[in-house]
Design an enzyme around this catalytic site. Structure first.
Site, mmCIF file in Angstrom:
data_model
loop_
_atom_site.group_PDB
_atom_site.id
_atom_site.type_symbol
_atom_site.label_atom_id
_atom_site.label_comp_id
_atom_site.label_asym_id
_atom_site.label_seq_id
_atom_site.Cartn_x
_atom_site.Cartn_y
_atom_site.Cartn_z
ATOM 1 N N THR A 222 0.888 -1.160 0.000
ATOM 2 C CA THR A 222 0.000 0.000 0.000
ATOM 3 C C THR A 222 0.928 1.212 0.000
ATOM 4 O O THR A 222 1.938 1.225 0.699
ATOM 5 C CB THR A 222 -0.980 -0.011 1.186
ATOM 6 O OG1 THR A 222 -1.941 1.022 0.973
ATOM 7 C CG2 THR A 222 -0.309 0.196 2.528
ATOM 8 N N ALA B 297 -10.320 -1.169 -5.596
ATOM 9 C CA ALA B 297 -10.513 -1.983 -6.800
ATOM 10 C C ALA B 297 -11.805 -2.799 -6.674
ATOM 11 O O ALA B 297 -12.476 -3.064 -7.675
ATOM 12 C CB ALA B 297 -9.324 -2.909 -6.993
ATOM 13 N N SER B 298 -12.146 -3.189 -5.462
ATOM 14 C CA SER B 298 -13.381 -3.969 -5.266
ATOM 15 C C SER B 298 -14.588 -3.154 -5.718
ATOM 16 O O SER B 298 -15.511 -3.684 -6.354
ATOM 17 C CB SER B 298 -13.571 -4.326 -3.784
ATOM 18 O OG SER B 298 -12.412 -4.855 -3.233
ATOM 19 N N HIS C 189 -9.242 -12.061 -7.766
ATOM 20 C CA HIS C 189 -9.367 -11.645 -6.364
ATOM 21 C C HIS C 189 -10.765 -11.959 -5.824
ATOM 22 O O HIS C 189 -11.749 -11.938 -6.581
ATOM 23 C CB HIS C 189 -9.085 -10.142 -6.263
ATOM 24 C CG HIS C 189 -8.951 -9.644 -4.863
ATOM 25 N ND1 HIS C 189 -9.973 -9.014 -4.203
ATOM 26 C CD2 HIS C 189 -7.911 -9.711 -3.998
ATOM 27 C CE1 HIS C 189 -9.557 -8.691 -2.985
ATOM 28 N NE2 HIS C 189 -8.317 -9.096 -2.839
ATOM 29 N N ASP D 128 -8.932 -5.923 -14.264
ATOM 30 C CA ASP D 128 -8.516 -5.627 -12.894
ATOM 31 C C ASP D 128 -6.990 -5.759 -12.827
ATOM 32 O O ASP D 128 -6.451 -6.859 -12.831
ATOM 33 C CB ASP D 128 -9.190 -6.627 -11.938
ATOM 34 C CG ASP D 128 -8.656 -6.515 -10.502
ATOM 35 O OD1 ASP D 128 -7.857 -5.601 -10.219
ATOM 36 O OD2 ASP D 128 -9.046 -7.357 -9.671
ATOM 37 N N ASN E 233 -4.774 0.424 -8.901
ATOM 38 C CA ASN E 233 -4.711 1.188 -7.655
ATOM 39 C C ASN E 233 -3.404 1.974 -7.531
ATOM 40 O O ASN E 233 -2.394 1.389 -7.097
ATOM 41 C CB ASN E 233 -4.794 0.237 -6.442
ATOM 42 C CG ASN E 233 -6.183 -0.313 -6.217
ATOM 43 O OD1 ASN E 233 -7.145 0.131 -6.846
ATOM 44 N ND2 ASN E 233 -6.305 -1.265 -5.323
HETATM 45 N N1 PLP Z 1 -7.795 -7.145 -7.338
HETATM 46 C C1 PLP Z 1 -6.552 -7.630 -7.165
HETATM 47 C C2 PLP Z 1 -5.864 -8.311 -8.308
HETATM 48 C C3 PLP Z 1 -5.904 -7.468 -5.929
HETATM 49 O O1 PLP Z 1 -4.676 -7.962 -5.760
HETATM 50 C C4 PLP Z 1 -6.584 -6.814 -4.884
HETATM 51 C C5 PLP Z 1 -5.945 -6.641 -3.566
HETATM 52 O O2 PLP Z 1 -4.801 -6.928 -3.349
HETATM 53 C C6 PLP Z 1 -7.880 -6.335 -5.118
HETATM 54 C C7 PLP Z 1 -8.458 -6.532 -6.351
HETATM 55 C C8 PLP Z 1 -8.661 -5.641 -4.048
HETATM 56 O O3 PLP Z 1 -8.161 -4.358 -3.906
HETATM 57 P P1 PLP Z 1 -8.941 -3.257 -3.040
HETATM 58 O O4 PLP Z 1 -8.477 -3.442 -1.637
HETATM 59 O O5 PLP Z 1 -8.501 -1.953 -3.628
HETATM 60 O O6 PLP Z 1 -10.383 -3.506 -3.196
#
Ligand code: PLP
Length: 474
Positions: free
Chosen positions: A82, A148-149, A192, A271, A300
């Site tokens: 992060t 990202a979620s 994820h 993603d 992100n």
């Molecule tokens: N997508 C991927 C490929 C990730 O590695 C992660 C978290 O490490 C996420 C989504 C989720 O990220 P966020 O915490 O920003 O929702």
């Protein structure tokens, strides 16, 4: 607190923050406290009369720091990074001062307009197709989501709106509920967990497809699944392609998946939560080959581009699917300039939003693209350095090609031995790693997370791994 006191307190806090970060190497990475450690350290109720800020300040070391996991320690190697940088922290102070809620253009024009331009700057840095950029004059544009979620869920909801609209045009008598019950989306078993969650939250079926033996989702696998679902009378509508999976940082075959999605009218969301930052370096853009086929793309900056949480950049070729899907327009939120600039409340789940583009602006300006590229390249180089140390010891194996700042490795022993290795390693408190498992093979993940990590830290991390392995194998 008056302005003069704020100046003193603020200066003291800035000194504390700089001291904390510059000396973070000295702290144990993971705390040793037990659950419930904090409550006895502070009073049971809020104070009736104000506390002194000197007391608040001294409680940081007494109450908070004993329970902090130091994500910016150079020997924190868990999860994905992060981000943390001084320009972003300073920008957050300004954002805190302006403290606007930029849900519409008029709610704070600078908040919206800087975000539009920053997402263009960033999109150009990644060489995204112009259809994603607001400056191209088309429909496309970018937005800062919290995570990202959220981006994955928002894309799914846009895809759902588009699919319902299309099916209704073809079958005007079909009801929304009947269409939704037939919608089916696709992802990889390596994507994820937030993707599966987006399906649950969006109330649609999502199929988890098997990637190939190198853990990449292939176009043929997706096409076979779509054909089978079409034959069963279902409506394929959404697919997620991961660039840089969480377990092992592998890259689905976007060049194969894109054409399949386009052919079957399936919304393609990419993603690239962690690895997307690396695309600011031209030599890594081969990994996003086929991006022009996507409908939405997300990564992100708060993971790997030195912008503190939260800042998740998302671009859409046609945001109108979201704007229309989320458009609830009460009188109190209307304004006269509606339509002349984005009202970002329609692009996201919550109404409220912070002035997050300030930290992007500060970071991009105060580092410059060159230094951001240098940051990415250095971290990847450190990962390769750790990889070379692992490879130099025949007791270990590398389980996944090292492409970015993540090294997946294990002892050539049973899963149980590797589990013991990780437990002991983390128990020593010098470094911190998390494991993963693919096809029942348990492995350790060492991510380069901190901007303070140097080669000498990697030597220490490797020494820890080797010594712990010696103990276990003795
Ligand atoms: N997508 C991927 C490929 C990730 O590695 C992660 C978290 O490490 C996420 C989504 C989720 O990220 P966020 O915490 O920003 O929702």
């Amino acid at each position: 607190m008056e302005a003069n006191q704020f100046k003193d307190f603020g200066k003291e806090m800035i000194d504390y923050v700089a001291g904390y970060l510059e000396n973070i190497r000295e702290r144990r990475v993971v705390p040793t406290v037990e659950p419930g450690y904090l409550r006895p350290l502070i009073p049971a109720n809020a104070p009736e009369k104000p506390d002194k800020w000197e007391d608040v300040m001294s409680d940081i070391e007494r109450v908070i720091m004993p329970g902090v996991t130091h994500w910016h320690s150079p020997r924190f190697h868990a999860y994905f990074p992060t981000a943390n940088s001084y320009p972003a922290i300073v920008a957050d102070i300004l954002s805190g001062a302006i403290a606007c809620i930029g849900f519409s253009w008029i709610a704070s024009p600078a908040c919206t307009e800087l975000e539009v331009v920053m997402l263009d700057w960033l999109g150009k840095m990644l060489d995204l197709p112009k259809e994603f950029l607001a400056c191209s004059g088309g429909k496309g544009g970018g937005v800062i989501q919290g995570t990202a979620s959220e981006a994955t869920l928002v894309a799914l909801l846009g895809a759902k709106a588009r699919a319902i609209d299309r099916v209704k045009k073809e079958h005007p008598k079909m009801k929304d509920a009947d269409i939704v019950s037939k919608l089916v989306g696709y992802t990889s078993s390596q994507s994820h967990s937030s993707v599966e969650r987006a399906g649950l939250l969006g109330g649609v079926k999502l199929r988890s497809l098997q990637p190939d033996e190198t853990n990449r989702l292939r176009g043929e696998t997706l096409e076979n699944a779509i054909k089978k679902d079409l034959e069963a009378g279902l409506i394929p509508f959404y697919a997620v392609n991961t660039l840089g999976t969480t377990s092992s940082c592998t890259f689905d075959r976007l060049d194969e998946i894109g054409p399949v999605c386009n052919e079957y009218n399936v919304w393609l969301h990419v993603d690239a939560a962690y690895a997307g930052s690396a695309f600011i370096c031209p030599e890594y853009r081969y990994l996003m080959k086929g991006i022009e086929r996507a409908d939405s793309f997300n990564f992100n900056p708060h993971k790997w581009l030195l912008v503190n949480f939260d800042c998740s950049a998302m671009w859409l070729k046609d945001p109108s699917w979201l704007v229309n899907a989320f458009n609830v327009d009460p009188l109190y939120l209307k304004h006269e300039q509606q339509g002349a600039a984005p009202d970002y409340r329609h692009w996201q789940i919550p109404l409220g939003r912070r002035f997050r583009s300030l930290k992007l602006w500060f970071v991009l300006r105060l580092y410059g693209i060159e230094n951001l590229q240098a940051h990415i390249r250095k971290q990847i180089e450190l990962a390769h350095y750790f990889e070379s140390l692992v490879r130099s010891d025949d007791r270990f194996e590398i389980t996944e090609e090292v492409i970015m700042g993540l090294v997946c490795f294990r002892l050539k022993e049973t899963n149980h031995v590797n589990e013991v290795l990780l437990k002991r390693l983390n128990g020593r408190g010098v470094i911190h790693l998390v494991p993963s498992k693919i096809r029942d093979i348990y492995f350790l993940r060492l991510a380069i997370c901190s901007r303070y990590t140097e080669k000498s830290d990697i030597d220490i991390s490797w020494k820890e791994v080797k010594e712990t392995a010696n103990e276990i194998l003795a």
